[in-house]
Motif scaffolding. Structure first.
Motif, PDB file in Angstrom:
ATOM      1  N   ASP A  69      47.575  41.985  42.202  1.00  0.00           N
ATOM      2  CA  ASP A  69      47.131  41.977  43.594  1.00  0.00           C
ATOM      3  C   ASP A  69      46.726  43.375  44.043  1.00  0.00           C
ATOM      4  N   ARG A  70      47.469  44.382  43.621  1.00  0.00           N
ATOM      5  CA  ARG A  70      47.119  45.771  43.978  1.00  0.00           C
ATOM      6  C   ARG A  70      45.801  46.164  43.311  1.00  0.00           C
ATOM      7  N   LEU A  71      45.595  45.729  42.070  1.00  0.00           N
ATOM      8  CA  LEU A  71      44.370  46.088  41.355  1.00  0.00           C
ATOM      9  C   LEU A  71      43.137  45.456  41.991  1.00  0.00           C
ATOM     10  N   ILE A  72      43.200  44.152  42.249  1.00  0.00           N
ATOM     11  CA  ILE A  72      42.009  43.485  42.777  1.00  0.00           C
ATOM     12  C   ILE A  72      41.768  43.796  44.251  1.00  0.00           C
ATOM     13  N   GLY A  73      42.754  44.377  44.916  1.00  0.00           N
ATOM     14  CA  GLY A  73      42.581  44.791  46.306  1.00  0.00           C
ATOM     15  C   GLY A  73      41.987  46.170  46.448  1.00  0.00           C
ATOM     16  N   ASP A  74      41.815  46.875  45.359  1.00  0.00           N
ATOM     17  CA  ASP A  74      41.257  48.227  45.372  1.00  0.00           C
ATOM     18  C   ASP A  74      39.755  48.170  45.132  1.00  0.00           C
ATOM     19  N   GLU A  75      38.968  48.851  45.966  1.00  0.00           N
ATOM     20  CA  GLU A  75      37.508  48.783  45.849  1.00  0.00           C
ATOM     21  C   GLU A  75      36.993  49.254  44.493  1.00  0.00           C
ATOM     22  N   LEU A  76      37.489  50.378  44.005  1.00  0.00           N
ATOM     23  CA  LEU A  76      37.004  50.922  42.735  1.00  0.00           C
ATOM     24  C   LEU A  76      37.344  49.992  41.574  1.00  0.00           C
ATOM     25  N   VAL A  77      38.586  49.575  41.497  1.00  0.00           N
ATOM     26  CA  VAL A  77      39.014  48.702  40.396  1.00  0.00           C
ATOM     27  C   VAL A  77      38.311  47.357  40.493  1.00  0.00           C
ATOM     28  N   SER A  78      38.231  46.812  41.700  1.00  0.00           N
ATOM     29  CA  SER A  78      37.561  45.524  41.890  1.00  0.00           C
ATOM     30  C   SER A  78      36.106  45.601  41.443  1.00  0.00           C
ATOM     31  N   SER A  79      35.436  46.704  41.771  1.00  0.00           N
ATOM     32  CA  SER A  79      34.024  46.828  41.379  1.00  0.00           C
ATOM     33  C   SER A  79      33.885  46.889  39.855  1.00  0.00           C
ATOM     34  N   LEU A  80      34.828  47.532  39.165  1.00  0.00           N
ATOM     35  CA  LEU A  80      34.791  47.561  37.700  1.00  0.00           C
ATOM     36  C   LEU A  80      35.009  46.169  37.122  1.00  0.00           C
ATOM     37  N   LEU A  81      35.946  45.430  37.693  1.00  0.00           N
ATOM     38  CA  LEU A  81      36.218  44.071  37.209  1.00  0.00           C
ATOM     39  C   LEU A  81      35.006  43.167  37.423  1.00  0.00           C
ATOM     40  N   VAL A  82      34.363  43.285  38.574  1.00  0.00           N
ATOM     41  CA  VAL A  82      33.172  42.475  38.862  1.00  0.00           C
ATOM     42  C   VAL A  82      32.039  42.871  37.927  1.00  0.00           C
ATOM     43  N   LEU A  83      31.866  44.172  37.724  1.00  0.00           N
ATOM     44  CA  LEU A  83      30.793  44.681  36.872  1.00  0.00           C
ATOM     45  C   LEU A  83      30.849  44.086  35.473  1.00  0.00           C
ATOM     46  N   HIS A  84      32.049  43.856  34.979  1.00  0.00           N
ATOM     47  CA  HIS A  84      32.224  43.341  33.620  1.00  0.00           C
ATOM     48  C   HIS A  84      32.611  41.868  33.582  1.00  0.00           C
ATOM     49  N   ASP A  85      32.412  41.176  34.707  1.00  0.00           N
ATOM     50  CA  ASP A  85      32.698  39.743  34.801  1.00  0.00           C
ATOM     51  C   ASP A  85      34.136  39.434  34.397  1.00  0.00           C
ATOM     52  N   LEU A  86      35.063  40.285  34.838  1.00  0.00           N
ATOM     53  CA  LEU A  86      36.472  40.112  34.518  1.00  0.00           C
ATOM     54  C   LEU A  86      37.320  39.815  35.749  1.00  0.00           C
ATOM     55  N   HIS A  87      36.701  39.782  36.907  1.00  0.00           N
ATOM     56  CA  HIS A  87      37.471  39.599  38.138  1.00  0.00           C
ATOM     57  C   HIS A  87      38.086  38.201  38.173  1.00  0.00           C
ATOM     58  N   PRO A  88      39.392  38.115  38.434  1.00  0.00           N
ATOM     59  CA  PRO A  88      40.046  36.811  38.406  1.00  0.00           C
ATOM     60  C   PRO A  88      39.787  35.932  39.636  1.00  0.00           C
ATOM     61  N   GLU A  89      39.234  36.491  40.693  1.00  0.00           N
ATOM     62  CA  GLU A  89      39.002  35.714  41.911  1.00  0.00           C
ATOM     63  C   GLU A  89      37.579  35.175  41.949  1.00  0.00           C
ATOM     64  N   ASP A  90      37.399  34.020  42.606  1.00  0.00           N
ATOM     65  CA  ASP A  90      36.059  33.469  42.771  1.00  0.00           C
ATOM     66  C   ASP A  90      35.321  34.227  43.877  1.00  0.00           C
ATOM     67  N   LEU A  91      34.028  33.991  43.975  1.00  0.00           N
ATOM     68  CA  LEU A  91      33.186  34.725  44.909  1.00  0.00           C
ATOM     69  C   LEU A  91      33.614  34.572  46.369  1.00  0.00           C
ATOM     70  N   PRO A  92      33.858  33.360  46.872  1.00  0.00           N
ATOM     71  CA  PRO A  92      34.281  33.248  48.279  1.00  0.00           C
ATOM     72  C   PRO A  92      35.567  34.032  48.586  1.00  0.00           C
ATOM     73  N   THR A  93      36.482  34.049  47.646  1.00  0.00           N
ATOM     74  CA  THR A  93      37.730  34.792  47.843  1.00  0.00           C
ATOM     75  C   THR A  93      37.444  36.286  47.908  1.00  0.00           C
ATOM     76  N   ARG A  94      36.556  36.754  47.037  1.00  0.00           N
ATOM     77  CA  ARG A  94      36.212  38.186  47.046  1.00  0.00           C
ATOM     78  C   ARG A  94      35.463  38.571  48.314  1.00  0.00           C
ATOM     79  N   ILE A  95      34.615  37.675  48.824  1.00  0.00           N
ATOM     80  CA  ILE A  95      33.908  37.953  50.083  1.00  0.00           C
ATOM     81  C   ILE A  95      34.929  38.087  51.214  1.00  0.00           C
TER      82      ILE A  95
END
Length: 183
Positions: A69-95
């Protein structure tokens, strides 16, 4: 990792980068070679900052939530996860996460059009003049935050809040006593 990705060791990756830089240097174009080296440094800085931030977030026991939760709530880390298609949350949740990350929560989520990539938000009732420049600044703020959490969002549409009251028109005139005296 996605299924098609090949796992490389740090040593293999380092050799590959060196080979590409050497090929560029051998080609004789000093500007291209310097630009490539600059690019490698910029990427290393970016990923280094992301990894350092991950360690900081996971290592800090300041909050009771889970490390993920701390990782995906951080802008820098979240952007890296999204960049590599590794983010565990779906798009509406991330929005929604992006909108919640905005200071003062100036907007609320109304909807998302997957075909156009348009995020619709409603401006929160707040002070301000309602000027186009204020709306443009708000739109830019939302777009900047979405870029980190949900870069798939192509545009932002801001709807006026339903509870925004129009300011009464202020009539400026002379005082009644002064108007009679002037006649």
């Amino acid at each position: 990792m996605t299924a098609g990705m090949r796992t490389q060791t740090a040593e293999q990756t380092g050799r590959r980068v060196e080979e590409v830089l050497e090929r560029l240097a051998a080609a004789g174009d000093r500007a291209a070679s310097a630009a490539a080296e600059d690019l490698v440094r910029a990427l290393m800085d970016f990923y280094g900052a992301g990894l350092a931030r991950m360690l900081e977030l996971v290592g800090s026991g300041q909050t009771a939530d889970k490390p993920l939760d701390r990782l995906i709530g951080d802008e820098l880390v979240s952007s890296l996860l999204v960049l590599h298609d590794l983010h565990p949350e779906d798009l509406p949740t991330r929005i929604n996460r992006a909108i919640e990350a905005l200071p003062g929560r100036p907007v609320e989520m109304v909807g998302f059009d997957e075909l156009t990539g348009t995020v619709r938000v409603r401006a929160a009732a707040a002070g301000g003049c309602g000027c186009p420049s204020t709306e443009a600044a708000l739109r830019q703020s939302v777009q900047d935050t979405l870029a980190c959490f949900a870069p798939e969002a192509a545009s932002v549409q801001i709807e006026a809040s339903g509870d925004v009251k129009q300011a009464p028109l202020l009539q400026i005139s002379t005082r009644p006593g002064l108007a009679a005296a002037a006649s």
